[in-house]
Design a protein around this motif. Structure first.
Motif, short mmCIF file in Angstrom:
data_model
loop_
_atom_site.label_atom_id
_atom_site.label_comp_id
_atom_site.label_asym_id
_atom_site.label_seq_id
_atom_site.Cartn_x
_atom_site.Cartn_y
_atom_site.Cartn_z
N ARG A 240 0.79 -1.18 0.03
CA ARG A 240 -0.06 -0.08 -0.01
C ARG A 240 0.85 1.17 -0.03
NH1 ARG A 240 -5.15 1.71 1.75
NH2 ARG A 240 -5.83 -0.57 1.91
N ALA A 241 1.97 1.19 0.87
CA ALA A 241 2.85 2.60 1.13
C ALA A 241 3.60 2.54 -0.17
CB ALA A 241 3.52 2.22 2.53
N VAL A 242 4.09 1.54 -0.59
CA VAL A 242 5.00 1.22 -2.01
C VAL A 242 4.06 1.92 -2.91
CG1 VAL A 242 5.90 -0.35 -3.62
CG2 VAL A 242 6.31 -0.62 -1.22
N GLN A 243 2.94 1.79 -3.22
CA GLN A 243 2.41 2.22 -4.48
C GLN A 243 1.98 3.70 -4.26
OE1 GLN A 243 -1.13 -0.30 -5.53
NE2 GLN A 243 0.37 -1.59 -6.57
N ALA A 244 1.54 3.87 -3.17
CA ALA A 244 1.08 5.27 -2.75
C ALA A 244 2.02 6.33 -2.85
CB ALA A 244 0.26 5.48 -1.52
N PHE A 245 3.19 5.99 -2.58
CA PHE A 245 4.56 7.02 -2.28
C PHE A 245 5.54 6.57 -3.58
CE2 PHE A 245 2.89 7.11 1.88
CZ PHE A 245 2.86 8.52 2.22
N ARG A 246 5.12 5.88 -4.39
CA ARG A 246 5.80 5.54 -5.96
C ARG A 246 6.98 5.30 -5.45
NH1 ARG A 246 6.91 10.68 -6.94
NH2 ARG A 246 5.88 11.30 -4.99
N ARG A 247 7.15 3.90 -4.69
CA ARG A 247 8.37 3.61 -4.17
C ARG A 247 8.73 2.51 -5.40
NH1 ARG A 247 13.15 3.67 -0.90
NH2 ARG A 247 13.73 1.63 -0.56
#
Ligand SMILES: Nc1ncnc2c1ncn2[C@@H]1O[C@H](COP(=O)(O)OP(=O)(O)OP(=O)(O)O)[C@@H](O)[C@H]1O
Ligand SMILES: Nc1ncnc2c1ncn2[C@@H]1O[C@H](COP(=O)(O)OP(=O)(O)OP(=O)(O)O)[C@@H](O)[C@H]1O
Ligand SMILES: [Mg+2]
Ligand SMILES: [Mg+2]
Lengths: 609, 593
Positions: A240-247
């Motif tokens: 979730r964080a990976v996608q939301a923060f363009r990681r």
């Protein structure tokens, strides 16, 4: 590392990510792995003996075939040429068929039995390692990420499975064939046999080289694959964080680098094999040529028969073919050895929070808790709790408040013995927690942690986790008691609704309610609530609080909360600051005073505006 | 959960296809592949020729006492032997790169694809299942494509060559040997069908086991808190026992087949000996030929026997390919459009939005209209489970609307490219979602160019400067999911991450819940400055947080029923009052109605 003795750079999982080790250390590691292997094999001693008998029979039958063929040519055919009848030949042919059948039957028996032993050992190993991981304390798990745990229990176990499935079979067959063939050669013709066996020392030297080289390489492979797994699991868990923060691009970069390292390690292993296997073949083929020459010369001078020469050529094939298998076995062995080393390391880790040798008796916990000169720090860090003396009488409801990072959760974790104090004691009903049997402790003290972990399964399953033997009515009653029943009943399948992976199909507040119901069902003498209502809306929170008044009437409770509404139901308030209790008293008294709590309370009342 | 394989024949066809499709990964390695194949073929030839030289020696020099011919023939055998070894080396050496390259490339692609797949996919698939595809399955494929296929072809080649040679040497016996292949072929086919089913089952069960391991590692705190070690171990035993049983069935199945494969060539050998001897007796065959014949037949034993292993390996590789392709073929439903917002103002609109979870009877959100003007902050208030988190997830397109649309500066979010959209929107989730890496990396997840000053500014806003006091400062590695921090510390880091880089639209999903009153007040003060410029969507359960917003939207029964200023709503809307007012006299049950 943390849980080993200082200076022991190899104990437990400490040596895991080193790929170059000193000789003594690698010796120690090898002994440790061997001990584990021995341990695993011991219960199967009888079966192994049987297995050995079977395989001797099987190899014997296999070895007999070329010998019989030679006999057929030497003894069976001449009488026929002399028109003496084909009796001998027939006998020999029947013998060949019989040998083939015996070999087949014993092979099947072998494959089944060894498969069974292998699977039994795997099952045992899986259980042991899993259980041990569960036994190890939180301080271990904080360092050893779940990705590592997974990699130990999947890829390492698989490496061992491979060894058990094909390796052992290959090795035993190969060694027996090797020895058997050597004997047969000597029996057939000692002269020729000496020529045929001359390169043996060379072979041994070569094998030694291979063993050393591949030992290093396989350690590296195992470690590399573990890193790949760790990164993979973590980025999937936090997608979730990976996608939301363009990681994604950066993750991809890291992953590809780890993946490349893994490939390089594998490449090295493959190259070593690429040298070793043909090397064996070379030695074998040169020997065959030598035997042909020398044997031909001997045959010319009638020193050996043609049949013997033919048998020699057949046997030599058999002699060097298994050498290849042995090297294959080495491959699996090395990789399993590296895996075994890691697994034995895990098994060697001692839980920092150990079970007592002689548990104290505490048949019925009343629930009084005492901190006696407790000092605590997380591994390597500054003291989080410098010195704490605290007495919570049975049945009291204590609210703990304080700024974030003050050590409230740490205090709670000490009561539930997630960690042991560095100095001093934590006592339940006068008994040091370190002397309590785990089962007794967990029955008496239950903590609802700040992070509400739900397991895949239904809502009912998750609530029942608090008391697995509870019936459906108990589950519903627990949910009702804390005001979660209405929302659960409204779910598509009610209590049988799947909560999804880590409770993903519930909202944060719903997860919290389920976690709460779970703790309530466990019905402990001491209940610890670490911000158990932080994600609830105000009405739900108030329902929970109302329920708490009845629930907590007859038990000890420690409630950690930032919303001071919770404090209203407490008999006593502790204000924590940097690991110390700075204020302690009844809510009324503290609110009336001019201390920290009074200030906090005023700020809170203002925030309600 | 991953679907089970359908009917066997279907499963088989698709398996072949799956595996066949993966061959394209080998394309960059044409040269080394060709080298290894040529080396393999030549190696076989050398291997076959050696016994023929043996035959020549026995029939020639030995039979005729011709000492002179012995040496050249012997040397020839030597040369052939050395050549075979060298060719084997060449094959193995040149094969390593293609095979490992294939595995690595597929794994890279799988990972890339998984990163693109939407939350909906990840909500359903456990990482354990995905992991077993990325590791076990890929190495199975590698082993088969690398060695299995080659050995299969080599074996078949060796078999046919030897049989041809045998036929030419003495055709009746050659025919006998060739005929022995028939039962092998028939049985292999039957075996294949059953093996493919059972190997898929084992693989799936292993995936389940990995999943369980993962859950029990992540949930270790809960397990410990309840002292449920035995309970969890019992469940694990159940799953491991399943794997154990299925694996045993697999062993039994393959042991039958492998054994059969060993009997056939040996029995053939006996027949050859018998009939060959008769032929020698009858003068149809020389003794040397018979020796060569038996040597060659003996050479067939290994290829035929190993056929079983290779076929099994092939089955496994096919199921593995199926499992991998199954993931690779899952279309990312959420793909970016081509638009970008050059100078984002941050105008966020929900226009008649509906959202329904797949398979759910009722939508979670329906007919949601909300206009958040640039620079404005709107608080979303609603009961537990009313759909607030879902609403916020629509903005960065972690999920997509099922009807209506969400726009940013007039662009439907579905028309914007994902990087562009997600650099306009930053979210602080209700769960902090941290990684076991340094604090700095956790903060700068997507902003690789963030400076130290940016980081400091973000930490100051979130009141998270404690990070500088950690043992190694910002380079301190925090435990998995941030577990070596306190709850409030985790939450503040997640908040700092969201405000880092001054996003135009800031979404805060109940991100102050784990903070004490004083810290909360400080954070709110700082956030006010941030939200003065940025557009804000703030989910809140507490009045204190609601006060950050210019307007409040009340979410009830999946839709926004009221929008207005906090004080107005408080006095005018009883439902709102029930949700936010702390008056003790309010009856909670009534409030929940
Ligand atoms: N597992 C751990 N390893 C190392 N340090 C830790 C660990 N857990 C907590 N700490 C540190 O110990 C201190 C106290 O943490 P604790 O979780 O007890 O705080 P808290 O009072 O519960 O705060 P909060 O209100 O934010 O939950 C913090 O500085 C934190 O960073
Ligand atoms: N993946 C899912 N599949 C099916 N239903 C889901 C899923 N995720 C959430 N839900 C349901 O959708 C509803 C809304 O969930 P959401 O997380 O948006 O609530 P929320 O308003 O954020 O609640 P909270 O205040 O507790 O965080 C809940 O009833 C939840 O059970
Ligand atoms: Mg805490
Ligand atoms: Mg939510």
């Amino acid at each position: 590392m943390s849980e080993g003795v200082a200076g022991d750079t190899w104990r437990g999982v400490a040596a895991e990510d080193k790929d170059q080790l000193s000789d003594t250390v690698s010796l120690l590691l090898r002994t440790r792995s061997r001990r584990l292997l021995g341990d695993l094999l011991r219960p199967h001693r009888r079966q192994m003996a049987l297995l050995f008998a079977i395989i001797v029979l099987s190899s014997g039958a296999g070895l007999a075939i070329p010998y019989l063929v030679a006999a057929g040519i030497d003894d069976g055919i001449p009488p026929m040429l002399r028109d003496d009848g084909s009796g001998t030949l027939l006998v020999i042919v029947v013998a060949v068929v019989t040998a083939a059948l015996i070999q087949a039957l014993t092979r099947q028996a072998f494959l089944r039995l060894s498969g069974r032993i292998g699977q039994d050992i795997l099952l045992e190993l899986r259980r042991r390692v899993f259980d041990h991981f569960q036994k190890l304390s939180l301080s271990f798990h904080e360092k050893y990420t779940s990705g590592r745990v997974i990699s130990r229990l999947t890829s390492d176990i698989e490496a061992i499975a491979e060894l058990l499935a094909s390796g052992l079979d290959g090795l035993v067959t190969a060694v027996l064939t090797l020895v058997g063939t050597a004997v047969m050669l000597l029996v057939l013709d000692a002269h020729l046999a000496v020529v045929a066996l001359l390169p043996l020392p060379l072979l041994l030297l070569f094998t030694r080289w291979f063993r050393r080289e591949s030992g290093i390489t396989y350690r590296r492979t195992r470690e590399a694959v573990a890193l790949v797994i760790v990164h993979f699991v973590e980025s999937m868990t936090g997608i979730r964080a990976v996608q939301a923060f363009r990681r994604e691009p950066r993750n991809q970069e890291i992953f590809e680098r780890l993946n490349d390292d893994y490939r390089d390690a594998n490449m090295r292993a493959a190259r070593i094999v690429a040298i070793f296997m043909p090397g064996i073949k070379l030695i074998g083929n040169v020997t065959v040529a030598a035997v042909l020459l020398y044997g031909g010369w001997l045959a010319l001078h009638d020193a050996v028969t043609v049949g013997v020469l033919a048998a020699f050529l057949l046997y030599l094939r058999q002699f060097y073919e298994p050498m290849q298998e042995i090297s294959q076995f080495y491959n699996t062995l090395q990789s399993a050895g590296a895996a075994l080393e890691k697994l034995s390391g895990v098994l060697e880790e001692e839980p920092a929070v150990a079970e007592p040798r002689r548990p104290a008796a505490l048949p019925y916990a009343r629930g009084s808790v005492r901190f006696d000169g407790v000092e605590f720090s997380y591994t390597g860090g500054a003291p989080v709790i410098p010195a704490l003396d605290l007495e919570i009488p049975a049945g009291q409801t204590v609210a703990v408040v304080g700024t974030t990072g003050a050590g409230k959760t740490t205090l709670a974790k000490l009561i539930s013995r997630f960690y042991d104090p560095v100095a001093g004691r934590v006592l339940l009903d006068g008994v040091d927690l370190r002397d309590l049997d785990e089962a007794v402790l967990r029955r008496s003290v239950v903590m609802v942690t700040q992070e509400n972990f739900l397991f895949t399964g239904t809502v009912a399953d998750n609530i029942r986790f608090g008391r697995p033997e509870a019936g459906d009515e108990d589950v519903v009653a627990a949910a009702r008691a804390i005001g979660a029943h209405d929302f659960i009943a409204a779910l598509p399948d009610g209590y049988d609704t799947e909560v999804g992976k880590r409770g993903g199909r519930m909202s944060a507040g719903q997860r919290q309610l389920v976690a709460f119901a779970r703790a309530f069902l466990a019905d402990p003498a001491v209940l610890i609530l670490d911000e158990a209502t932080s994600s609830l809306d105000v009405p739900s929170e108030r329902l929970v609080q109302r329920a708490l008044r009845t629930i907590l009437a007859d038990r000890t409770a420690v409630i950690i909360a930032h919303r001071l509404s919770t404090v209203e139901i407490a008999d006593r308030v502790l204000v924590m600051e940097s690991g110390r209790v700075v204020e302690d008293g009844s809510p009324e008294r503290l609110i009336g005073g001019s201390g920290r709590f009074a200030r906090l309370h005023r700020a809170w009342v203002d925030s309600l505006a | 959960m991953p679907p089970q394989a359908g009917s066997t024949s279907d499963a088989r066809r698709s398996s072949w296809n799956s595996l066949w499709r993966l061959r394209s990964y080998l394309r960059p390695y044409t040269r080394p592949l060709v080298v290894s194949w040529v080396a393999a073929v030549l190696g076989i030839a050398a291997g076959i020729l050696t016994p023929l030289v043996g035959k020549e020696i026995i029939d020639g020099p030995v039979a005729h006492g011709d000492q002179g011919a012995l040496l050249p023939l012997g040397l020839l055998a030597l040369v052939l032997g050395v050549a075979e070894a060298l060719l084997t080396f060449l094959r193995r050496w040149s094969q390593a790169a293609p095979v490992l390259g294939l595995e690595t490339a597929i794994r890279d692609d799988l990972y890339r694809h998984l990163q693109r797949l939407p939350m909906r996919f990840h909500d359903e698939w456990q990482s354990g299942q995905l992991l077993s595809r990325a590791t076990t399955d890929l190495s199975t494929i590698r082993r088969f494509l690398g060695f299995g296929v080659l050995f299969l072809v080599m074996n078949v080649l060796q078999l046919t060559t030897v049989i041809v040679v045998l036929l030419r040497m003495y055709w009746p016996l050659g025919l006998l040997v060739a005929g022995s292949a028939i039962p092998v072929v028939i049985l292999s086919q039957r075996f294949e069908k059953r093996y493919i089913r059972i190997s898929r089952q084992v693989q799936d069960e292993q995936g389940d086991l990995a999943t369980f391991v993962e859950e029990s590692a992540l949930g270790i705190r809960t397990i410990k808190a309840f002292g449920r070690r035995r309970h969890v171990a019992a469940t694990y035993d159940g799953l491991a026992g399943k794997v154990h049983r299925t694996s045993l069935a697999k062993v039994r199945l393959s042991s039958r087949f492998f054994t059969f494969l060993e009997v056939v060539p040996n029995v053939t050998l006996a027949m050859v000996l018998l009939l060959g001897a008769l032929a020698v007796g009858g003068g149809g065959l020389t003794l040397g030929t018979l020796v060569a014949f038996t040597t060659l037949v003996l050479q067939l034993v290994w290829p035929v026997t190993s056929l079983g292993y290779i076929l099994a390996m092939g089955q496994e590789a096919m199921t593995s390919a199926d499992r991998v392709v199954e993931v690779l073929d899952t279309m990312p439903e959420i793909v970016g459009g081509s638009d970008t917002v050059a100078a984002p103002r941050g105008h966020l609109r929900f226009e008649g939005v509906e959202f329904r979870f797949p398979g759910a009877a009722r939508p979670v959100l329906r007919d949601v209209w909300l206009d958040v003007r640039p620079g404005e902050t709107v608080a979303v208030v609603g009961a537990t489970g009313s759909g607030k988190t879902t609403l916020t997830a629509l903005v960065p397109r972690l999920v997509d609307v099922t009807a209506g649309r969400v726009t940013v500066d007039g662009h439907d979010v579905r028309d914007l490219s994902l990087p562009s959209l997600r650099s306009v929107v930053a979210t602080a989730f209700e769960e902090p979602t941290l990684f076991s890496m340094s604090v700095r990396e956790n903060l700068t997840l997507g902003h690789r160019d963030a400076t130290d000053d940016d980081v400091r500014a973000a930490l100051e806003i979130a009141q998270a400067t404690f990070a500088y006091d950690l043992p190694w400062g910002l380079d301190t590695r925090i435990g998995e999911q941030g577990m070596s921090l306190s709850g409030g510390q985790r939450q503040r880091l997640a908040l700092a991450r969201a405000v880092l880089g001054k996003p135009r639209i800031l979404v805060l999903d109940d991100t102050l819940s784990a903070l004490d009153v004083e810290t909360e007040a400080l954070v709110e003060e700082a956030l006010r400055g941030v939200l003065a410029d940025a557009t804000g969507l703030v989910v809140a359960h507490r009045a204190s947080t609601v006060l950050l917003a210019d307007r409040v939207a009340l979410l009830r029964e999946g839709t926004i029923t009221h929008i207005g200023r906090h004080t107005d709503l408080l006095s005018e809307v009883p439902e709102y009052r029930a949700l936010l007012a702390q008056d003790a006299e309010l009856d909670p049950e009534e409030a929940l109605q």
